[in-house]
Design a protein around this motif. Structure first.
Motif, mmCIF file in Angstrom:
data_model
loop_
_atom_site.group_PDB
_atom_site.id
_atom_site.type_symbol
_atom_site.label_atom_id
_atom_site.label_comp_id
_atom_site.label_asym_id
_atom_site.label_seq_id
_atom_site.Cartn_x
_atom_site.Cartn_y
_atom_site.Cartn_z
ATOM 1 N N PHE A 37 23.791 -89.159 -35.758
ATOM 2 C CA PHE A 37 23.246 -90.125 -34.785
ATOM 3 C C PHE A 37 24.260 -90.817 -34.037
ATOM 4 C CE2 PHE A 37 22.879 -94.835 -34.479
ATOM 5 C CZ PHE A 37 22.028 -95.021 -33.518
ATOM 6 N N PHE A 38 25.635 -91.059 -34.770
ATOM 7 C CA PHE A 38 26.444 -91.853 -34.228
ATOM 8 C C PHE A 38 27.242 -91.056 -33.030
ATOM 9 C CE2 PHE A 38 26.503 -94.707 -37.958
ATOM 10 C CZ PHE A 38 26.350 -95.766 -37.331
ATOM 11 N N PRO A 59 37.406 -87.957 -38.342
ATOM 12 C CA PRO A 59 38.313 -86.744 -38.098
ATOM 13 C C PRO A 59 37.530 -85.671 -37.097
ATOM 14 C CG PRO A 59 37.922 -87.124 -40.510
ATOM 15 C CD PRO A 59 36.942 -88.128 -39.720
ATOM 16 N N LYS A 60 38.588 -85.084 -36.390
ATOM 17 C CA LYS A 60 38.203 -83.957 -35.440
ATOM 18 C C LYS A 60 37.331 -83.121 -36.056
ATOM 19 C CE LYS A 60 41.763 -84.792 -32.050
ATOM 20 N NZ LYS A 60 42.882 -84.216 -31.464
ATOM 21 N N ALA A 61 37.897 -82.452 -37.330
ATOM 22 C CA ALA A 61 36.853 -81.315 -38.007
ATOM 23 C C ALA A 61 35.388 -81.916 -38.297
ATOM 24 C CB ALA A 61 37.741 -80.940 -39.083
ATOM 25 N N SER A 62 35.325 -83.167 -38.764
ATOM 26 C CA SER A 62 33.924 -83.656 -38.981
ATOM 27 C C SER A 62 33.120 -83.569 -37.726
ATOM 28 C CB SER A 62 34.162 -85.171 -39.617
ATOM 29 O OG SER A 62 34.883 -84.980 -40.800
ATOM 30 N N VAL A 63 33.721 -84.147 -36.610
ATOM 31 C CA VAL A 63 33.098 -84.254 -35.505
ATOM 32 C C VAL A 63 32.702 -82.778 -34.939
ATOM 33 C CG1 VAL A 63 33.133 -84.580 -32.729
ATOM 34 C CG2 VAL A 63 33.925 -86.230 -34.774
ATOM 35 N N THR A 64 33.399 -81.698 -35.194
ATOM 36 C CA THR A 64 33.001 -80.200 -34.953
ATOM 37 C C THR A 64 31.815 -80.041 -35.795
ATOM 38 O OG1 THR A 64 35.264 -79.940 -34.378
ATOM 39 C CG2 THR A 64 33.871 -78.033 -34.891
ATOM 40 N N VAL A 65 31.876 -80.367 -36.855
ATOM 41 C CA VAL A 65 30.613 -79.912 -37.570
ATOM 42 C C VAL A 65 29.434 -80.716 -37.312
ATOM 43 C CG1 VAL A 65 29.484 -80.024 -40.190
ATOM 44 C CG2 VAL A 65 31.806 -79.444 -39.851
ATOM 45 N N TYR A 66 29.421 -81.980 -36.971
ATOM 46 C CA TYR A 66 28.287 -82.793 -36.293
ATOM 47 C C TYR A 66 27.730 -82.171 -35.108
ATOM 48 C CZ TYR A 66 29.993 -86.078 -40.134
ATOM 49 O OH TYR A 66 30.202 -86.562 -41.222
ATOM 50 N N VAL A 67 28.715 -81.869 -34.190
ATOM 51 C CA VAL A 67 28.363 -81.271 -32.873
ATOM 52 C C VAL A 67 27.547 -80.027 -33.164
ATOM 53 C CG1 VAL A 67 29.234 -80.296 -30.847
ATOM 54 C CG2 VAL A 67 30.135 -82.420 -31.640
ATOM 55 N N GLU A 95 15.696 -83.376 -25.290
ATOM 56 C CA GLU A 95 15.419 -83.716 -26.596
ATOM 57 C C GLU A 95 16.325 -84.839 -27.443
ATOM 58 O OE1 GLU A 95 15.450 -80.782 -25.462
ATOM 59 O OE2 GLU A 95 13.697 -79.874 -25.557
ATOM 60 N N GLY A 96 17.600 -84.406 -26.973
ATOM 61 C CA GLY A 96 18.588 -85.133 -27.712
ATOM 62 C C GLY A 96 18.749 -86.753 -27.200
ATOM 63 N N ALA A 97 18.123 -86.742 -25.904
ATOM 64 C CA ALA A 97 18.183 -88.196 -25.410
ATOM 65 C C ALA A 97 17.061 -88.945 -26.300
ATOM 66 C CB ALA A 97 17.994 -88.238 -23.936
ATOM 67 N N GLU A 98 15.814 -88.244 -26.370
ATOM 68 C CA GLU A 98 14.677 -88.593 -26.891
ATOM 69 C C GLU A 98 15.071 -89.328 -28.361
ATOM 70 O OE1 GLU A 98 10.163 -87.371 -28.373
ATOM 71 O OE2 GLU A 98 11.162 -86.640 -26.406
ATOM 72 N N ALA A 99 15.489 -88.361 -29.063
ATOM 73 C CA ALA A 99 16.038 -88.561 -30.355
ATOM 74 C C ALA A 99 16.979 -89.647 -30.528
ATOM 75 C CB ALA A 99 16.765 -87.464 -31.098
ATOM 76 N N ARG A 100 17.933 -90.175 -29.571
ATOM 77 C CA ARG A 100 18.956 -91.017 -29.580
ATOM 78 C C ARG A 100 18.185 -92.148 -29.285
ATOM 79 N NH1 ARG A 100 21.701 -91.302 -24.321
ATOM 80 N NH2 ARG A 100 19.787 -91.936 -23.827
ATOM 81 N N ASP A 101 17.274 -92.130 -28.271
ATOM 82 C CA ASP A 101 16.457 -93.466 -27.938
ATOM 83 C C ASP A 101 15.658 -93.865 -29.060
ATOM 84 O OD1 ASP A 101 17.895 -93.086 -25.450
ATOM 85 O OD2 ASP A 101 16.091 -92.720 -24.294
ATOM 86 N N ARG A 102 14.983 -92.985 -29.585
ATOM 87 C CA ARG A 102 14.121 -93.295 -30.908
ATOM 88 C C ARG A 102 15.071 -93.881 -31.896
ATOM 89 N NH1 ARG A 102 10.238 -88.744 -32.136
ATOM 90 N NH2 ARG A 102 9.749 -90.185 -33.771
ATOM 91 N N ALA A 103 16.282 -93.357 -32.245
ATOM 92 C CA ALA A 103 16.894 -93.968 -33.349
ATOM 93 C C ALA A 103 17.448 -95.301 -33.012
ATOM 94 C CB ALA A 103 18.002 -92.932 -33.544
ATOM 95 N N LEU A 104 18.052 -95.392 -31.528
ATOM 96 C CA LEU A 104 18.496 -96.681 -31.333
ATOM 97 C C LEU A 104 17.312 -97.740 -31.403
ATOM 98 C CD1 LEU A 104 20.757 -95.668 -28.482
ATOM 99 C CD2 LEU A 104 21.467 -96.856 -30.375
ATOM 100 N N ALA A 105 15.969 -97.429 -31.194
ATOM 101 C CA ALA A 105 14.941 -98.377 -31.240
ATOM 102 C C ALA A 105 14.732 -98.883 -32.584
ATOM 103 C CB ALA A 105 13.910 -97.898 -30.590
ATOM 104 N N ALA A 106 14.902 -97.717 -33.675
ATOM 105 C CA ALA A 106 14.777 -98.111 -34.938
ATOM 106 C C ALA A 106 15.836 -98.886 -35.617
ATOM 107 C CB ALA A 106 14.592 -96.742 -35.835
ATOM 108 N N LEU A 107 16.938 -98.663 -35.188
ATOM 109 C CA LEU A 107 18.117 -99.505 -35.406
ATOM 110 C C LEU A 107 18.128 -100.902 -34.676
ATOM 111 C CD1 LEU A 107 21.142 -99.204 -36.742
ATOM 112 C CD2 LEU A 107 21.858 -98.787 -34.510
ATOM 113 N N ALA A 108 17.511 -101.080 -33.925
ATOM 114 C CA ALA A 108 17.456 -102.527 -33.180
ATOM 115 C C ALA A 108 16.157 -102.965 -33.897
ATOM 116 C CB ALA A 108 16.968 -102.250 -31.506
ATOM 117 N N ALA A 109 15.282 -102.406 -34.233
ATOM 118 C CA ALA A 109 14.106 -103.005 -34.748
ATOM 119 C C ALA A 109 14.567 -103.691 -36.293
ATOM 120 C CB ALA A 109 12.974 -102.113 -34.974
ATOM 121 N N GLU A 110 15.422 -102.822 -36.930
ATOM 122 C CA GLU A 110 15.780 -103.243 -38.304
ATOM 123 C C GLU A 110 16.778 -104.644 -38.169
ATOM 124 O OE1 GLU A 110 16.178 -103.981 -42.089
ATOM 125 O OE2 GLU A 110 14.808 -102.832 -41.355
#
Length: 138
Positions: A37-38, A59-67, A95-110
């Motif tokens: 998510f981050f 770490p760059k290697a971790s970001v590579t895995v997440y990407v 789809e990524g923008a929608e997932a990001r926006d929904r995740a940010l909304a959940a984070l904001a609500a909490e």
């Protein structure tokens, strides 16, 4: 009684952790792990994996895995950089923008649920304090 900076930092970290933990089910419904998510939330600001690693202190290697995971899920697309054909920049998909926006909304609500425990004046003061702390030193 003096205020200990390390204690304030620890309390802030605990708050962020509690909020993120509370959002984990919503992130999971979206098909996202917390660190994915981050990374997803950073793609538009930082178009290259190395920039994301720097921005998120990962770490760059971790970001590579997440990407790689985000690409497989259809949330991010790699494109050849027109200015340097050896590099790939990242592009958020619809789809990524929608997932990001929904995740940010959940984070904001909490986070809003937590903020509801303090007065509007205290929320305004907290905002002012956080902005002061983030401002460049004079």
């Amino acid at each position: 009684m003096p205020v200990d900076g390390a204690q304030l930092w620890t309390l802030n970290q605990r708050l962020l952790s509690v909020v993120m933990d509370a959002c984990t089910p919503e992130l999971a419904e979206l098909g996202l792990e917390t660190k994915e998510f981050f990374v997803l939330a950073e793609v538009e600001a930082s178009r290259y994996p190395a920039e994301i690693a720097t921005a998120l202190l990962l770490p760059k290697a971790s970001v590579t895995v997440y990407v790689r995971n985000l690409v497989a899920k259809g949330f991010v697309r790699r494109e050849i950089d027109d200015e340097d054909l050896r590099r790939h920049r990242l592009v958020l998909t619809g789809e990524g923008a929608e997932a990001r926006d929904r995740a940010l909304a959940a984070l904001a609500a909490e986070y809003d649920r937590r903020l509801a425990r303090i007065t509007p004046q205290d929320r305004a003061e907290l905002r002012r304090i956080l902005q002061d702390l983030l401002a460049p030193p004079a």
